[in-house]
Design an enzyme around this catalytic site. Structure first.
Site, PDB file in Angstrom:
ATOM      1  N   GLY A 512       0.829  -1.194   0.000  1.00 47.21           N
ATOM      2  CA  GLY A 512       0.000   0.000   0.000  1.00 47.21           C
ATOM      3  C   GLY A 512       0.862   1.241   0.000  1.00 47.21           C
ATOM      4  O   GLY A 512       2.098   1.171   0.031  1.00 47.21           O
ATOM      5  N   PRO A 513       0.245   2.413  -0.050  1.00 42.15           N
ATOM      6  CA  PRO A 513       1.010   3.666  -0.101  1.00 42.15           C
ATOM      7  C   PRO A 513       1.791   3.901   1.181  1.00 42.15           C
ATOM      8  O   PRO A 513       1.516   3.286   2.213  1.00 42.15           O
ATOM      9  CB  PRO A 513      -0.071   4.735  -0.305  1.00 42.15           C
ATOM     10  CG  PRO A 513      -1.351   4.089   0.017  1.00 42.15           C
ATOM     11  CD  PRO A 513      -1.200   2.620  -0.093  1.00 42.15           C
ATOM     12  N   PRO A 514       2.771   4.801   1.135  1.00 31.22           N
ATOM     13  CA  PRO A 514       3.565   5.086   2.342  1.00 31.22           C
ATOM     14  C   PRO A 514       2.728   5.758   3.417  1.00 31.22           C
ATOM     15  O   PRO A 514       1.811   6.527   3.132  1.00 31.22           O
ATOM     16  CB  PRO A 514       4.669   6.020   1.834  1.00 31.22           C
ATOM     17  CG  PRO A 514       4.684   5.856   0.350  1.00 31.22           C
ATOM     18  CD  PRO A 514       3.288   5.514  -0.046  1.00 31.22           C
ATOM     19  N   GLY A 515       3.080   5.467   4.665  1.00 29.53           N
ATOM     20  CA  GLY A 515       2.462   6.154   5.782  1.00 29.53           C
ATOM     21  C   GLY A 515       1.130   5.609   6.224  1.00 29.53           C
ATOM     22  O   GLY A 515       0.435   6.266   7.007  1.00 29.53           O
ATOM     23  N   VAL A 516       0.742   4.416   5.762  1.00 28.66           N
ATOM     24  CA  VAL A 516      -0.557   3.873   6.165  1.00 28.66           C
ATOM     25  C   VAL A 516      -0.424   2.904   7.332  1.00 28.66           C
ATOM     26  O   VAL A 516      -1.427   2.381   7.810  1.00 28.66           O
ATOM     27  CB  VAL A 516      -1.258   3.178   4.974  1.00 28.66           C
ATOM     28  CG1 VAL A 516      -1.569   4.187   3.893  1.00 28.66           C
ATOM     29  CG2 VAL A 516      -0.400   2.046   4.418  1.00 28.66           C
ATOM     30  N   GLY A 517       0.794   2.615   7.784  1.00 30.02           N
ATOM     31  CA  GLY A 517       0.984   1.797   8.975  1.00 30.02           C
ATOM     32  C   GLY A 517       1.357   0.361   8.712  1.00 30.02           C
ATOM     33  O   GLY A 517       1.108  -0.505   9.562  1.00 30.02           O
ATOM     34  N   LYS A 518       1.980   0.081   7.574  1.00 31.66           N
ATOM     35  CA  LYS A 518       2.349  -1.310   7.256  1.00 31.66           C
ATOM     36  C   LYS A 518       3.417  -1.828   8.215  1.00 31.66           C
ATOM     37  O   LYS A 518       3.347  -2.963   8.695  1.00 31.66           O
ATOM     38  CB  LYS A 518       2.861  -1.390   5.812  1.00 31.66           C
ATOM     39  CG  LYS A 518       1.862  -0.957   4.769  1.00 31.66           C
ATOM     40  CD  LYS A 518       2.380  -1.178   3.379  1.00 31.66           C
ATOM     41  CE  LYS A 518       3.617  -0.329   3.075  1.00 31.66           C
ATOM     42  NZ  LYS A 518       3.349   1.104   3.128  1.00 31.66           N
ATOM     43  N   THR A 519       4.425  -1.002   8.471  1.00 31.53           N
ATOM     44  CA  THR A 519       5.516  -1.446   9.346  1.00 31.53           C
ATOM     45  C   THR A 519       5.080  -1.489  10.801  1.00 31.53           C
ATOM     46  O   THR A 519       5.418  -2.424  11.540  1.00 31.53           O
ATOM     47  CB  THR A 519       6.724  -0.513   9.183  1.00 31.53           C
ATOM     48  OG1 THR A 519       7.120  -0.487   7.806  1.00 31.53           O
ATOM     49  CG2 THR A 519       7.894  -0.982  10.017  1.00 31.53           C
ATOM     50  N   SER A 844      -6.323   2.899 -17.635  1.00 33.49           N
ATOM     51  CA  SER A 844      -7.618   3.174 -17.008  1.00 33.49           C
ATOM     52  C   SER A 844      -8.245   4.483 -17.455  1.00 33.49           C
ATOM     53  O   SER A 844      -9.359   4.785 -17.043  1.00 33.49           O
ATOM     54  CB  SER A 844      -7.463   3.176 -15.482  1.00 33.49           C
ATOM     55  OG  SER A 844      -6.575   4.201 -15.081  1.00 33.49           O
ATOM     56  N   LYS A 887      -9.351   5.459  -5.740  1.00 36.83           N
ATOM     57  CA  LYS A 887     -10.001   6.354  -6.707  1.00 36.83           C
ATOM     58  C   LYS A 887     -11.317   6.883  -6.158  1.00 36.83           C
ATOM     59  O   LYS A 887     -11.653   8.061  -6.370  1.00 36.83           O
ATOM     60  CB  LYS A 887     -10.224   5.611  -8.015  1.00 36.83           C
ATOM     61  CG  LYS A 887      -8.930   5.261  -8.749  1.00 36.83           C
ATOM     62  CD  LYS A 887      -9.192   4.481 -10.009  1.00 36.83           C
ATOM     63  CE  LYS A 887      -7.883   4.160 -10.740  1.00 36.83           C
ATOM     64  NZ  LYS A 887      -8.107   3.373 -11.973  1.00 36.83           N
TER      65      LYS A 887
END
Length: 949
Positions: A512-519, A844, A887
């Site tokens: 997912g995009p950076p800063g969403v809490g994956k780590t 798209s 989107k």
């Protein structure tokens, strides 16, 4: 100083030789025994050959001197010109060394060549080796030696860093120097090396200019006229030959010229009486010198020779003061001060002061040396005692050998572990080899390090896992907001483990995009499961050895990150986070992504083989979690081994909840504030999200919140306010001007402009497609009927192909809907996607481009607040796309009320939260014919009215 004594003996021997030279005629040219022995002693002291032997020294250096003229039996002319003859004759190769015969030093010699030296001046009665490299000065000194004028003035330069032999101005040197006699000169071609002896102090009167060498024959003529004046006193005259003066004139006013000759005058000492004070000073100087000799053996030989050279130094205060100053390592200006002093009493005081400083320095050196020696002795003694203690303990059985202790330590580690048999066999083999190796060999250290790693792995040891669903869910909800897919997957993992009664490993990948809490969610999962946590990043990694380790034979070899993880966590079932797996590199050391295939394959990692350990290690119980921003750059074989879980971005409502629940309390704690001192309302956070932080993640929002609270802390500490209330009106005072002031580029879309939806690694965004005529439409002419399409906006290859497909389909669709409208067939159209600096690619935007072309051809704008996405085929079929959640979030953020999506993306839209889809009118289409009536409702309405009429 030994050389000094030798030169004194040589000088005395040479005087005897000159006095007895007339006897050679009587003895038939034989050297008298007394003179011969004296000369031999003098030559041996100076390491020279006897002058009458004519032998050549090693290195091709030949000694020649003025004494050769005596053996030739010349007259007074021959005596004075002997130096010239000896200097010009050559009987061997190599540098010519001219040893000049001692002669009576004239009391007055006003015109002297000037030699400038650095650091240490030459004191009277002292010898110094001087090298001269200046070409003019070298020629001048050669000429002086040929004229039997081996005298120079030696002066100290004021600047110690100036290494030149000559000076350009008399201001560059001290005017008081030493009248010196050249005792020996070695001609090396481009330079002269001389041994000079100081005789008396002199002072420079003025600078002289050297006449050209052509004037020398006049002096030679004068010398020949004196040939007949020789009488019975020729022996005494030869003791002090009258030097031939070279013609000099006063120097010109040009000060930039090199100073080669100077006119000097003798410096006379002030009269003094040998008073009690003088005696006391001389005695103190002698005592200090002897103390220095006792402390520093380097001075012993030279000083004793000078003080025991057949005279009492105490009886000569002048010589004693010079000798005391010359022995010290004082600064050059201090030594020059002693040289310039004419008052003998003051000179003695200055020399004594320098000697005292030298004595203190010698004492300090001796003390430091004694301390260092004492430390070395103590260390050596301690080492010997320790070795003896080891031997005694070993004999008494109180202590085991180092190897026995090491073996016992390694076996103690494995005693409570369940070590596989094949690993235990390797351990026993290595321990047996260790017992045969020498403790100081390199192989001993390699084997010991290998056993240390092999016994540090937690064989069969696992941590107790938490299989309580309620507790795990509470932990996940406490740390993170949203992320329902991730939380459900973790709870499913716990449920399966609970039913099986045992845990298992798994490989998950959050993208997912950076800063969403994956780590950060990975750490929460480890806490919820009760597992040890270990993280390492593979972003930019190019070396396979980072994962699989180095071979044991390499210097500094180490296992890979996974084995290091097991040693650190001390358990077989940790949670390992492999961060940035989509940014892994590739270099000449190998491909790390291929090395991860074995690590992340559930069928292979039960027998993972590290290059360093070279024994199988079970990793099947490890829970691997990988993170990535995009999955396109992950190799397909590696992606196939992982379970992909999408962690999408957040909408404004989610960001607001995260900020209120997590970000603001954490930032307050970091800044040392509480809620009563700094207040941030929901309206402030909403404005902050809307105008400053529109990205999908919350990392930038966290930075902005911390920035606001830091400024609030500054105001409180500086005394500007007791409490800080942040409102939408004063928010700009804390974070500056808004970054986003306009929701979208077009509030009202004109004909030819349609809003599309895009998805990037940073999240979703709106994307406008603009179309316009490139040139006026031809009218009435049958030529140039075929139109064209130009696309700009830094589009990728896929998007350019999509634009050409959309252009072809739009022409066909328009001819079908309105056969009389040939706008797209004949017009030259320019299609542009704004923000040209941003690269864009993907299929798209096909539906959006078709709609924009039809809007331009019909001259009718599309429905306002309409956005669409979907790939269009050549026949008009609408194909599915990705990133529906991002989107949709971007469309709602831009104020869109109507969205057109491909029919096959209905399942993705149904998974969205209600607060995301609230207020949106969504149309799912399978063919572009379904889009046309939605985008152009007025046209459809007009056509319906026309049919009714």
């Amino acid at each position: 100083m030994a050389a000094s004594t030798g030169y004194v003996r040589l000088w005395a021997a040479a005087r005897c030789w000159v006095l007895r030279r007339p006897l050679l005629a009587v003895t038939g040219g034989r050297v008298p025994s007394a003179s011969g022995s004296w000369l031999r002693r003098g030559c041996r002291a100076c390491d020279m050959s006897a002058p009458w032997g004519g032998r050549v020294l090693p290195g091709g250096v030949q000694w020649r001197g003025l004494w050769d003229s005596g053996n030739r039996g010349g007259s007074d002319e021959t005596s004075e010109g002997g130096a010239e003859d000896g200097a010009t004759a050559s009987t061997g190769e190599g540098p010519v060394v001219t040893a000049l015969a001692p002669m009576t030093v004239p009391d007055v010699f006003p015109h002297l060549p000037l030699i400038a030296i650095t650091r240490n001046p030459v004191f009277p009665r002292f010898i110094k080796i001087v090298e001269v490299k200046n070409k003019k000065l070298v020629e001048l000194l050669r000429r002086k030696v040929r004229l039997a004028q081996p005298y120079v003035g030696v002066f100290l330069k004021r600047d110690d860093n100036n290494e030149s032999d000559v000076v350009e101005s008399l201001d560059e040197i001290y005017h008081t120097g030493t009248f010196a006699q050249i005792h020996e000169m070695q001609d090396l071609g481009d330079k002269l090396r001389m041994i000079v002896t100081g005789h008396r102090r002199i002072h420079i009167s003025r600078q002289l200019e050297v006449e050209p060498e052509g004037l020398e024959p006049e002096a030679e003529k004068q010398k020949s006229r004196r040939k007949l004046k020789r009488g019975k006193k020729e022996v005494e005259d030869e003791l002090g030959p009258k030097p031939q003066l070279e013609m000099v004139t006063e120097a010109a006013t040009d000060t930039s010229k090199e100073v080669l000759m100077v006119e000097v005058e003798n410096v006379a000492h002030e009269d003094f009486q040998v008073t009690e004070e003088v005696k006391a000073l001389t005695a103190e100087i002698v005592k200090t010198i002897r103390d220095i000799i006792a402390l520093n053996p380097l001075y012993r030989e030279s000083v004793l020779q000078m003080m025991q050279a057949g005279q009492r130094v105490v009886d000569n205060p002048i010589y004693l003061s010079d000798m005391g100053a010359a022995l010290t390592g004082a600064e050059s200006h201090e030594l020059q001060d002693v040289l310039e002093e004419t008052n003998i009493l003051k000179r003695l005081y200055k020399a004594l002061s320098l000697l005292k400083k030298e004595f203190e320095l010698s004492k300090l050196q001796q003390r430091l040396g004694r301390e260092v020696e004492e430390k070395i002795k103590q260390t050596h003694r301690k080492y010997l005692l320790q070795e003896q203690l080891k031997i005694i303990k070993k004999e008494l059985g109180l202590e085991k050998d180092d190897k026995d202790a090491i073996e016992e330590k390694f076996r103690e580690r494995l005693r409570e572990l369940v070590v596989p048999k094949h690993v235990m066999d390797v351990v026993d083999e290595e321990l047996s080899k260790l017992a045969l190796l020498d403790n100081h060999s390199s192989e001993f250290n390699v084997t010991r390090n290998y056993l240390d790693w092999l016994t540090s792995i937690p064989w069969g040891r696992q941590s107790d896992e938490n299989l309580d669903l309620a507790r795990a869910q509470a932990v996940l909800e406490e740390d993170h907001y949203g992320m329902e897919d991730v939380k459900k997957r973790v709870l499913e993992f716990i449920a399966v483990s609970q039913l099986r009664g045992s845990t298992q490993g798994k490989i998950l990948c959050f993208h997912g995009p950076p800063g969403v809490g994956k780590t950060s969610i990975a750490r929460s999962i480890a806490r919820a499961l009760g597992r040890e946590y270990f993280r390492f990043s593979v972003g930019g990694m190019t070396d396979v050895a980072e994962i699989k380790g180095h071979r044991r034979t390499y210097v500094g070899a180490m296992p890979g990150k996974i084995i290091q993880c097991l040693k650190k966590t001390k358990t077989e079932n940790p949670l390992v986070l492999i961060d940035e797996v989509d940014k892994i590199g590739r270099g000449y050391q190998g491909d790390p992504s291929s090395a991860l295939l074995e690590l992340l394959d559930p069928e292979q990692n039960a027998n993972f083989l590290d290059h360093y350990l070279d024994v199988p290690v079970d990793l099947s119980k490890v829970l691997f979690i990988c993170t990535a921003n995009v999955i396109d750059t992950i190799p397909e074989p590696l992606r196939d081994r992982m379970e992909m879980i999408n962690v999408s971005g957040y909408v404004a409502q989610e960001k607001l909840a995260i900020a209120e629940r997590y970000l603001v309390p954490q930032a307050r704690t970091l800044c040392g504030l509480d809620e009563s001192k700094a207040q941030l309302s929901a309206a402030v956070l909403t404005l902050l999200i809307k105008q400053y932080c529109r990205e999908s993640g919350v990392r930038n929002l966290q930075k902005q919140v911390e920035k606001v609270l830091r400024k609030a802390a500054y105001k409180i500490v500086s005394g500007e306010a007791q409490t800080v209330q942040v409102t939408p009106e004063n928010l700009q005072d804390f974070v500056g001007k808004p970054v986003f002031t306009v929701e979208r580029m077009y509030e009202v879309t004109p004909p030819g402009v349609v809003m599309g939806l895009a998805w990037t690694a940073m999240g979703g965004s709106t994307l406008f497609v603009e179309t316009s005529l490139r040139r006026p439409q031809p009218s009435g002419s049958k030529e140039d009927k075929d139109g064209s399409l130009e696309v700009t906006g830094q589009l990728g290859d896929v998007m350019k192909e999509s634009a050409r497909i959309a252009y072809t389909y739009a022409r066909a669709f328009l001819m079908e809907q309105d056969p009389e409208n040939d706008f797209l067939v004949t017009s030259h159209i320019h299609l542009h996607v704004p923000e040209g600096a941003t690269p864009k690619d993907g299929p798209s935007a096909g539906c959006t481009i078709v709609t924009a072309l039809l809007s331009l051809a019909l001259g009718q704008p599309v429905l306002q607040n309409l956005a669409m996405t979907g790939e269009v085929s050549l026949t008009g079929k609408v194909l599915p796309v990705g990133g529906i959640k991002e989107k949709t979030i971007a469309a709602k953020r831009a104020g869109v009320t109507c969205i057109i999506l491909p029919a096959e993306n209905r399942k993705d839209y149904s998974d969205l939260a209600p607060f995301i889809t609230e207020g949106l009118e969504v149309h799912f289409v399978e063919h572009y014919r379904d889009i046309f009536p939605i985008a152009f409702p007025r046209r459809e309405h007009r056509e319906a009215l026309a049919v009714e009429r």
